[in-house]
Design a protein around this motif. Structure first.
Motif, PDB file in Angstrom:
ATOM      1  N   GLY A 258      51.240 -12.231  53.616  1.00  0.00           N
ATOM      2  CA  GLY A 258      51.917 -11.242  52.788  1.00  0.00           C
ATOM      3  C   GLY A 258      51.302 -11.064  51.414  1.00  0.00           C
ATOM      4  O   GLY A 258      51.635 -10.100  50.707  1.00  0.00           O
ATOM      5  N   CYS A 259      50.409 -11.952  50.991  1.00  0.00           N
ATOM      6  CA  CYS A 259      49.825 -11.878  49.651  1.00  0.00           C
ATOM      7  C   CYS A 259      48.824 -10.727  49.547  1.00  0.00           C
ATOM      8  O   CYS A 259      47.946 -10.571  50.406  1.00  0.00           O
ATOM      9  CB  CYS A 259      49.113 -13.183  49.301  1.00  0.00           C
ATOM     10  N   ILE A 260      48.947  -9.949  48.493  1.00  0.00           N
ATOM     11  CA  ILE A 260      48.010  -8.858  48.253  1.00  0.00           C
ATOM     12  C   ILE A 260      46.778  -9.459  47.583  1.00  0.00           C
ATOM     13  O   ILE A 260      46.833  -9.907  46.434  1.00  0.00           O
ATOM     14  CB  ILE A 260      48.645  -7.760  47.379  1.00  0.00           C
ATOM     15  N   VAL A 261      45.668  -9.489  48.311  1.00  0.00           N
ATOM     16  CA  VAL A 261      44.463 -10.141  47.802  1.00  0.00           C
ATOM     17  C   VAL A 261      43.495  -9.139  47.186  1.00  0.00           C
ATOM     18  O   VAL A 261      42.539  -9.537  46.495  1.00  0.00           O
ATOM     19  CB  VAL A 261      43.764 -10.944  48.916  1.00  0.00           C
ATOM     20  N   SER A 262      43.724  -7.857  47.421  1.00  0.00           N
ATOM     21  CA  SER A 262      42.872  -6.816  46.847  1.00  0.00           C
ATOM     22  C   SER A 262      43.662  -5.512  46.808  1.00  0.00           C
ATOM     23  O   SER A 262      44.448  -5.223  47.719  1.00  0.00           O
ATOM     24  CB  SER A 262      41.604  -6.635  47.682  1.00  0.00           C
ATOM     25  N   LEU A 266      43.197  -1.948  49.845  1.00  0.00           N
ATOM     26  CA  LEU A 266      44.445  -2.708  49.872  1.00  0.00           C
ATOM     27  C   LEU A 266      44.408  -3.696  51.025  1.00  0.00           C
ATOM     28  O   LEU A 266      44.543  -3.322  52.193  1.00  0.00           O
ATOM     29  CB  LEU A 266      45.632  -1.761  50.006  1.00  0.00           C
ATOM     30  N   LEU A 267      44.181  -4.961  50.690  1.00  0.00           N
ATOM     31  CA  LEU A 267      44.069  -6.030  51.684  1.00  0.00           C
ATOM     32  C   LEU A 267      45.214  -7.017  51.514  1.00  0.00           C
ATOM     33  O   LEU A 267      45.514  -7.433  50.406  1.00  0.00           O
ATOM     34  CB  LEU A 267      42.734  -6.762  51.536  1.00  0.00           C
ATOM     35  N   VAL A 268      45.816  -7.383  52.635  1.00  0.00           N
ATOM     36  CA  VAL A 268      46.968  -8.280  52.627  1.00  0.00           C
ATOM     37  C   VAL A 268      46.694  -9.461  53.540  1.00  0.00           C
ATOM     38  O   VAL A 268      46.185  -9.292  54.660  1.00  0.00           O
ATOM     39  CB  VAL A 268      48.239  -7.536  53.087  1.00  0.00           C
ATOM     40  N   GLY A 269      47.038 -10.664  53.066  1.00  0.00           N
ATOM     41  CA  GLY A 269      46.850 -11.853  53.862  1.00  0.00           C
ATOM     42  C   GLY A 269      47.856 -11.944  55.005  1.00  0.00           C
ATOM     43  O   GLY A 269      48.975 -11.437  54.918  1.00  0.00           O
ATOM     44  N   GLY A 295      47.037   2.939  42.983  1.00  0.00           N
ATOM     45  CA  GLY A 295      46.745   3.491  41.666  1.00  0.00           C
ATOM     46  C   GLY A 295      47.980   3.721  40.825  1.00  0.00           C
ATOM     47  O   GLY A 295      47.897   3.884  39.602  1.00  0.00           O
ATOM     48  N   ASP A 296      49.148   3.721  41.473  1.00  0.00           N
ATOM     49  CA  ASP A 296      50.397   4.000  40.761  1.00  0.00           C
ATOM     50  C   ASP A 296      51.091   2.758  40.224  1.00  0.00           C
ATOM     51  O   ASP A 296      52.114   2.867  39.539  1.00  0.00           O
ATOM     52  CB  ASP A 296      51.369   4.740  41.693  1.00  0.00           C
ATOM     53  N   GLN A 297      50.585   1.561  40.552  1.00  0.00           N
ATOM     54  CA  GLN A 297      51.306   0.360  40.131  1.00  0.00           C
ATOM     55  C   GLN A 297      50.379  -0.846  40.054  1.00  0.00           C
ATOM     56  O   GLN A 297      49.288  -0.843  40.633  1.00  0.00           O
ATOM     57  CB  GLN A 297      52.469   0.076  41.082  1.00  0.00           C
ATOM     58  N   ASN A 298      50.837  -1.872  39.379  1.00  0.00           N
ATOM     59  CA  ASN A 298      50.093  -3.118  39.247  1.00  0.00           C
ATOM     60  C   ASN A 298      50.526  -4.074  40.356  1.00  0.00           C
ATOM     61  O   ASN A 298      51.676  -4.528  40.394  1.00  0.00           O
ATOM     62  CB  ASN A 298      50.365  -3.740  37.873  1.00  0.00           C
ATOM     63  N   LEU A 299      49.608  -4.385  41.270  1.00  0.00           N
ATOM     64  CA  LEU A 299      49.944  -5.221  42.417  1.00  0.00           C
ATOM     65  C   LEU A 299      49.407  -6.647  42.282  1.00  0.00           C
ATOM     66  O   LEU A 299      49.566  -7.445  43.199  1.00  0.00           O
ATOM     67  CB  LEU A 299      49.393  -4.591  43.693  1.00  0.00           C
ATOM     68  N   LYS A 300      48.819  -6.959  41.145  1.00  0.00           N
ATOM     69  CA  LYS A 300      48.224  -8.279  40.961  1.00  0.00           C
ATOM     70  C   LYS A 300      49.274  -9.372  41.096  1.00  0.00           C
ATOM     71  O   LYS A 300      50.313  -9.347  40.451  1.00  0.00           O
ATOM     72  CB  LYS A 300      47.551  -8.362  39.598  1.00  0.00           C
ATOM     73  N   GLY A 301      48.974 -10.342  41.983  1.00  0.00           N
ATOM     74  CA  GLY A 301      49.861 -11.478  42.177  1.00  0.00           C
ATOM     75  C   GLY A 301      51.091 -11.193  43.010  1.00  0.00           C
ATOM     76  O   GLY A 301      51.954 -12.069  43.163  1.00  0.00           O
ATOM     77  N   LYS A 302      51.204  -9.991  43.557  1.00  0.00           N
ATOM     78  CA  LYS A 302      52.412  -9.642  44.321  1.00  0.00           C
ATOM     79  C   LYS A 302      52.191  -9.872  45.825  1.00  0.00           C
ATOM     80  O   LYS A 302      51.062  -9.998  46.297  1.00  0.00           O
ATOM     81  CB  LYS A 302      52.796  -8.184  44.078  1.00  0.00           C
ATOM     82  N   SER A 303      53.318  -9.906  46.544  1.00  0.00           N
ATOM     83  CA  SER A 303      53.254 -10.141  47.981  1.00  0.00           C
ATOM     84  C   SER A 303      54.235  -9.224  48.708  1.00  0.00           C
ATOM     85  O   SER A 303      55.291  -8.865  48.167  1.00  0.00           O
ATOM     86  CB  SER A 303      53.627 -11.597  48.293  1.00  0.00           C
ATOM     87  N   PHE A 304      53.857  -8.878  49.915  1.00  0.00           N
ATOM     88  CA  PHE A 304      54.801  -8.219  50.816  1.00  0.00           C
ATOM     89  C   PHE A 304      55.657  -9.292  51.467  1.00  0.00           C
ATOM     90  O   PHE A 304      55.195 -10.408  51.727  1.00  0.00           O
ATOM     91  CB  PHE A 304      54.053  -7.425  51.891  1.00  0.00           C
ATOM     92  N   SER A 305      56.908  -8.930  51.737  1.00  0.00           N
ATOM     93  CA  SER A 305      57.857  -9.923  52.229  1.00  0.00           C
ATOM     94  C   SER A 305      58.647  -9.376  53.416  1.00  0.00           C
ATOM     95  O   SER A 305      58.800  -8.156  53.554  1.00  0.00           O
ATOM     96  CB  SER A 305      58.823 -10.319  51.112  1.00  0.00           C
ATOM     97  N   ALA A 306      59.184 -10.265  54.241  1.00  0.00           N
ATOM     98  CA  ALA A 306      60.013  -9.869  55.360  1.00  0.00           C
ATOM     99  C   ALA A 306      61.469  -9.674  54.944  1.00  0.00           C
ATOM    100  O   ALA A 306      62.316  -9.302  55.744  1.00  0.00           O
ATOM    101  CB  ALA A 306      59.934 -10.912  56.482  1.00  0.00           C
TER     102      ALA A 306
END
Length: 308
Positions: A258-262, A266-269, A295-306
């Motif tokens: 779920g971790c956004i690595v790029s 847009l790459l997600v672990g 481009g619309d938001q800062n995704l650094k350090g964020k994760s997708f979650s269930a």
């Protein structure tokens, strides 16, 4: 003199439309059509069997074929066959016993694999490389009667469930084109189905599209392409908001589930590999390409979650 090809058709969706069209092309005497009213909560992207019946002057009903009044009508009509094409109601044994020459169903898989509901979606979700269409006799147990004819189709790795459904629809028409003359001539085979060689699958709900990021990238990709447009879509959560992922692709790499690595791309672990997200839709917003989303938001350090 009575004909030997009087048929009651139970049909819905594109498979129902095109298979009924093929029967009419072959001169089948369609005495009655049973179909469904379109649901206001469902995206109606497929052709209308009802309109096809109206075009050809075929009487139709949208009430359940199992209702007593419909059973009485069927007995009056004395059909040679009942054939079901993606009809959504389970047809009871009392109805199956009415046609003189049998009741048959066109199923969207290469039986006995993927018996049950939404077989095309399940085949894609499970990463199958082939499926098909099967015409079989109906018995009390669903998708279990003798096979008359079937046709395989390939599932490419890039195919969505919609792509595969279109292939299965073409295969279904091919099966009916071959089988109908044999059925009316009494020369169609009856091949017993080996139920031990396949499994039964139930229906799916929109909630079943929730992404489990601990699964591998290929598994998640298969879920996404198995429920993408025109189906409800696979989804996850970001900052408490629901995000539907419409298009993605598995790539090599390592990242926490779920971790956004790029952000670009847009790459997600995942539990095994990375998932490149190409198209997604935030809650109450329009679907956009991934580069516009990032481009619309800062995704650094964020994760997708269930969970939200």
């Amino acid at each position: 003199m009575e004909t030997a090809n009087r048929i009651i058709v139970c049909a819905y969706h594109n498979v129902g439309y095109h298979c009924l069209e093929e029967l009419l092309r072959q001169g089948a005497e369609v005495a009655m059509l049973f179909t469904h009213e379109d649901s206001p909560t469902e995206e109606i992207w497929f052709k209308s069997v009802r309109k096809l019946a109206e075009k050809h002057g075929i009487p139709f009903r949208t009430s359940d074929i199992n209702e007593p009044a419909n059973i009485a009508l069927l007995r009056e009509l004395r059909p040679d066959f009942i054939i079901s094409f993606y009809y959504r109601n389970m047809i009871r044994q009392e109805v199956l016993a009415i046609p003189v020459r049998g009741a048959l169903n066109l199923h969207g898989s290469y039986l006995p694999k993927y018996r049950g509901r939404v077989p095309v979606n399940w085949a894609v979700i499970n990463g199958e490389t082939e499926t098909g269409a099967t015409l079989h006799y109906m018995v009390e147990k669903p998708d279990a009667g003798d096979i008359v004819d079937q046709e395989k189709v390939a599932i490419a790795f890039a195919d969505s469930a919609f792509d595969v459904f279109n292939k299965v629809t073409d295969a279904a028409v091919t099966v009916i084109r071959r089988a109908w003359p044999r059925l009316t001539a009494g020369t169609a085979p009856r091949i017993p189905m080996d139920l031990t060689a396949g499994s039964y699958f139930g229906g799916r709900k929109p909630a079943d599209g929730l992404i489990d990021w601990t699964k591998g990238a290929v598994q998640i990709y298969n879920l996404i392409r198995g429920v993408t447009h025109p189906y409800p879509g696979a989804f996850t959560y970001l900052d408490g908001k629901k995000i539907v992922i419409w298009q993605a692709w598995p790539v090599e790499g390592i990242g926490g589930p779920g971790c956004i690595v790029s952000a670009e791309p847009l790459l997600v672990g995942t539990g095994d590999g990375l998932l490149q997200i190409k198209s997604l839709q935030a809650e109450e917003q329009e679907e956009v390409a991934a580069d516009r989303f990032t481009g619309d938001q800062n995704l650094k350090g964020k994760s997708f979650s269930a969970t939200n």
